[in-house]
Motif scaffolding. Sequence first.
Motif, PDB file in Angstrom:
ATOM      1  N   GLU A  57      26.470  29.321  38.788  1.00  0.00           N
ATOM      2  CA  GLU A  57      27.629  29.487  37.893  1.00  0.00           C
ATOM      3  C   GLU A  57      28.778  30.203  38.569  1.00  0.00           C
ATOM      4  O   GLU A  57      29.927  30.018  38.197  1.00  0.00           O
ATOM      5  N   SER A  58      28.481  31.077  39.539  1.00  0.00           N
ATOM      6  CA  SER A  58      29.549  31.888  40.137  1.00  0.00           C
ATOM      7  C   SER A  58      30.108  31.187  41.364  1.00  0.00           C
ATOM      8  O   SER A  58      29.363  30.700  42.217  1.00  0.00           O
ATOM      9  N   ALA A  59      31.437  31.150  41.434  1.00  0.00           N
ATOM     10  CA  ALA A  59      32.122  30.314  42.418  1.00  0.00           C
ATOM     11  C   ALA A  59      32.639  31.132  43.608  1.00  0.00           C
ATOM     12  O   ALA A  59      32.179  32.245  43.864  1.00  0.00           O
ATOM     13  N   SER A  60      33.602  30.563  44.310  1.00  0.00           N
ATOM     14  CA  SER A  60      34.133  31.159  45.542  1.00  0.00           C
ATOM     15  C   SER A  60      34.825  32.490  45.282  1.00  0.00           C
ATOM     16  O   SER A  60      35.065  32.877  44.140  1.00  0.00           O
ATOM     17  N   ILE A  61      35.179  33.177  46.369  1.00  0.00           N
ATOM     18  CA  ILE A  61      35.895  34.451  46.230  1.00  0.00           C
ATOM     19  C   ILE A  61      37.236  34.210  45.527  1.00  0.00           C
ATOM     20  O   ILE A  61      37.649  34.983  44.662  1.00  0.00           O
ATOM     21  N   ALA A  62      37.918  33.110  45.883  1.00  0.00           N
ATOM     22  CA  ALA A  62      39.231  32.811  45.285  1.00  0.00           C
ATOM     23  C   ALA A  62      39.128  32.597  43.772  1.00  0.00           C
ATOM     24  O   ALA A  62      40.058  32.922  43.035  1.00  0.00           O
ATOM     25  N   ALA A  63      38.001  32.073  43.316  1.00  0.00           N
ATOM     26  CA  ALA A  63      37.834  31.811  41.880  1.00  0.00           C
ATOM     27  C   ALA A  63      37.677  33.100  41.085  1.00  0.00           C
ATOM     28  O   ALA A  63      37.744  33.084  39.857  1.00  0.00           O
ATOM     29  N   GLN A  64      37.488  34.225  41.784  1.00  0.00           N
ATOM     30  CA  GLN A  64      37.368  35.525  41.101  1.00  0.00           C
ATOM     31  C   GLN A  64      38.717  36.255  41.032  1.00  0.00           C
ATOM     32  O   GLN A  64      38.784  37.401  40.586  1.00  0.00           O
ATOM     33  N   ILE A  65      39.785  35.585  41.488  1.00  0.00           N
ATOM     34  CA  ILE A  65      41.117  36.212  41.503  1.00  0.00           C
ATOM     35  C   ILE A  65      41.746  36.169  40.108  1.00  0.00           C
ATOM     36  O   ILE A  65      41.738  35.137  39.449  1.00  0.00           O
ATOM     37  N   LYS A  66      42.319  37.313  39.707  1.00  0.00           N
ATOM     38  CA  LYS A  66      43.028  37.403  38.428  1.00  0.00           C
ATOM     39  C   LYS A  66      44.545  37.493  38.605  1.00  0.00           C
ATOM     40  O   LYS A  66      45.294  37.272  37.658  1.00  0.00           O
ATOM     41  N   GLY A  67      44.982  37.865  39.812  1.00  0.00           N
ATOM     42  CA  GLY A  67      46.416  37.981  40.051  1.00  0.00           C
ATOM     43  C   GLY A  67      46.697  38.025  41.540  1.00  0.00           C
ATOM     44  O   GLY A  67      45.843  38.424  42.335  1.00  0.00           O
ATOM     45  N   GLY A  75      39.502  29.450  51.340  1.00  0.00           N
ATOM     46  CA  GLY A  75      38.462  28.995  50.422  1.00  0.00           C
ATOM     47  C   GLY A  75      37.060  29.475  50.765  1.00  0.00           C
ATOM     48  O   GLY A  75      36.077  28.784  50.488  1.00  0.00           O
ATOM     49  N   THR A  76      36.935  30.660  51.351  1.00  0.00           N
ATOM     50  CA  THR A  76      35.619  31.218  51.680  1.00  0.00           C
ATOM     51  C   THR A  76      34.752  31.316  50.416  1.00  0.00           C
ATOM     52  O   THR A  76      35.233  31.687  49.353  1.00  0.00           O
ATOM     53  N   HIS A  77      33.473  31.006  50.570  1.00  0.00           N
ATOM     54  CA  HIS A  77      32.583  30.966  49.405  1.00  0.00           C
ATOM     55  C   HIS A  77      31.178  31.365  49.826  1.00  0.00           C
ATOM     56  O   HIS A  77      30.842  31.384  51.007  1.00  0.00           O
ATOM     57  N   GLY A  78      30.362  31.676  48.829  1.00  0.00           N
ATOM     58  CA  GLY A  78      28.945  31.876  49.070  1.00  0.00           C
ATOM     59  C   GLY A  78      28.198  30.699  48.475  1.00  0.00           C
ATOM     60  O   GLY A  78      28.573  29.550  48.674  1.00  0.00           O
ATOM     61  N   THR A  79      27.159  30.997  47.714  1.00  0.00           N
ATOM     62  CA  THR A  79      26.439  29.946  47.002  1.00  0.00           C
ATOM     63  C   THR A  79      26.210  30.431  45.586  1.00  0.00           C
ATOM     64  O   THR A  79      26.031  31.633  45.360  1.00  0.00           O
ATOM     65  N   GLY A  80      26.253  29.533  44.614  1.00  0.00           N
ATOM     66  CA  GLY A  80      26.072  29.976  43.234  1.00  0.00           C
ATOM     67  C   GLY A  80      25.935  28.823  42.264  1.00  0.00           C
ATOM     68  O   GLY A  80      26.579  27.790  42.436  1.00  0.00           O
ATOM     69  N   THR A  83      31.320  39.454  41.851  1.00  0.00           N
ATOM     70  CA  THR A  83      30.192  38.713  41.288  1.00  0.00           C
ATOM     71  C   THR A  83      29.464  37.912  42.359  1.00  0.00           C
ATOM     72  O   THR A  83      28.252  37.768  42.343  1.00  0.00           O
ATOM     73  N   ASN A  84      30.229  37.375  43.304  1.00  0.00           N
ATOM     74  CA  ASN A  84      29.646  36.534  44.347  1.00  0.00           C
ATOM     75  C   ASN A  84      30.481  36.686  45.601  1.00  0.00           C
ATOM     76  O   ASN A  84      31.655  37.079  45.540  1.00  0.00           O
ATOM     77  N   MET A  85      29.900  36.402  46.752  1.00  0.00           N
ATOM     78  CA  MET A  85      30.633  36.510  48.020  1.00  0.00           C
ATOM     79  C   MET A  85      29.969  35.643  49.074  1.00  0.00           C
ATOM     80  O   MET A  85      28.855  35.149  48.885  1.00  0.00           O
ATOM     81  N   GLY A  86      30.688  35.459  50.190  1.00  0.00           N
ATOM     82  CA  GLY A  86      30.136  34.691  51.297  1.00  0.00           C
ATOM     83  C   GLY A  86      29.138  35.517  52.079  1.00  0.00           C
ATOM     84  O   GLY A  86      28.781  36.635  51.686  1.00  0.00           O
ATOM     85  N   ASP A  87      28.677  34.985  53.225  1.00  0.00           N
ATOM     86  CA  ASP A  87      27.631  35.706  53.964  1.00  0.00           C
ATOM     87  C   ASP A  87      28.178  36.520  55.135  1.00  0.00           C
ATOM     88  O   ASP A  87      27.423  37.115  55.890  1.00  0.00           O
ATOM     89  N   ILE A  88      29.506  36.534  55.299  1.00  0.00           N
ATOM     90  CA  ILE A  88      30.131  37.348  56.355  1.00  0.00           C
ATOM     91  C   ILE A  88      31.171  38.231  55.665  1.00  0.00           C
ATOM     92  O   ILE A  88      31.840  37.777  54.739  1.00  0.00           O
TER      93      ILE A  88
END
Length: 439
Positions: free
Chosen positions: A134-144, A127-132, A110-115
Motif C-alpha cells: 500500500e505504501s508508495a515511493s518517497i515522492a508519494a509521501q510529499i505534502k508540499g 522517483g526513488t522508491h522501496g517496496t510496498g 512510512t516507506n523508503m528505499g534501500d539506500i
Amino acid sequence: MSSTASGKSGTWRNWGGNVASRPAREVTPASVDELTAAVRRAAEDGLTVKAVGTGHSFTSIAATDGVLIRPQLLTGIRDIDRDALTVTVEAGTPLRRLNLALAREGLSLTNMGDIMEQTVSGAVSTGTHGTGRESASIAAQIKGLELVTADGSVLTCSEKENPEVFAAARIGLGALGIVTAITFAVEPIFLLTAREEPMPLDRVLADFDELWAENEHFEFYWFPHTGSTNTKRNNRSAGPRKPVGQLAGWFEDEFLSNGVFQAAQWVGRAVPATIPAIAQVSSKALSARTYTDIPYRVFTSPRRVRFVEMEYAVPREAVTETLRELKAMVERSPLRISFPIEVRTAPADDITLSTASGRDSAYIAVHMVKGAPYQGYFTAAERILTAHEGRPHWGKIHTRDAEYFAGVYPRFGEFTALRDRLDPDRRFQNDYLRRVLGQ
C-alpha cells in the motif's frame, strides 16, 4: 569534489563512475535567496543550471556544462508539525540525516528505499522508491514543495496551492525548477519485523501474488545462473525490538553482502567463466534471519560495492512472465551475470511522471559491477522490459526517449506543457532532458 561559491570548478563524476561533466562554474548557495541569485545570474550569462545531489543516478540527469548547484549548505529540518504529522526539510539534506533526526523525535517516514546516501531532493526528483503493497515511493509521501523556477521566483505548491505544479514537481527530473524544501508526511515511529530467507525462484514466481498480498513490504533477489532467490518480508510489529546482533550484522551486511561479494565481483570480472559457480555460492551464502527494529534500520542497508544499474517498472500483473523471459534470455545467451536481479513493488500513485503513475507496478532491477561491460546484458534485458510497456527509473541507465515515454505515460503531455510554462527558455535543460522530454 566540493567547491566554493566563488565559481571554481573541475570535473564532476557520479557515484557509479559512468557519467562525468565539466560545469562552467559551481555554486554552493547557503540560502534560498543565494540560490535565486545564482539562477538569475546564470540567465544573464546565458548558462543552463543543474542542481546535483550525491550523484547516485546512473544517468546524466544532473550533468551540466553550465552552472552546477551543490546543495550541501541547504540542509536541515525547518519545521516539525506534530498536529499535521509533517516535517519540512531543506532539499540538500541527506536521507540518512532525515531518518536519524526523525527517529530522535519519535517519527518516521512510512516507506523508503534501500539506500540513504541520497539527498531528499535528488531521491524524490528521480522517483526513488522501496517496496510496498500500500505504501508508495518517497515522492508519494510529499505534502508540499518549494521550488525556484527559471525566472528566479520561489513557488510553493501542494494539493491546494499550485496543484498542477504539485502533481508533476514531486518527481520533476530537475526540469521544472530547483527544489529547495520538501514537506513530507510522517507518522509516529513504529517497529518492523524483517524475515529474510532463501526460496527457490520457481516457488517465488508461482506464489508471487500471495507473497505480495500477505506482506506489507515484499521483495526478492534472484541470482542469475541459479534457481535460487533471497526473499525479504517486512511487516509492522508490536515488538519487542530485536535488532540484528552487532557481530551477525557485521558478518551478514558487511562481510558477506559487501566484502565477500566485492571479492566475488573481482574474480568474476577477471574470469567470467567462474561466475555461474560463484552465483551458486552467493545465492546460498546468506542464511535465513528474522529481526525487529525501527523502520530505517530495516529498510536500508549499506552499499559499498559500486555498480551500475538499470531498472524498469512493469505492470504488476506482468512481473512473473517478464522474469521468466529474463531467465530464458540469460540461459540461452553467453552472458555471465554476477549481480542478483532485484524485484520490488509499488501501488499506483497520482504523480504525473512517477514510474507507478496510474498503475500498480513491479520493479525489476538489473545490475553489473562498476567497470564491467554492461551494454550487452542491459540491451537484452531492456528489449524484454520495454515489450511489457516498462517505464525506466529516471535515475538509472536506459535508452528510451520522449517518443517512447509519450506512449507509456498517459499524462506525458501534461508534464511537457507545464515545463513549457515554467521553463520556456530551457534554463534547466541538459542532454538527458532533451532526450527524455523532447525539445
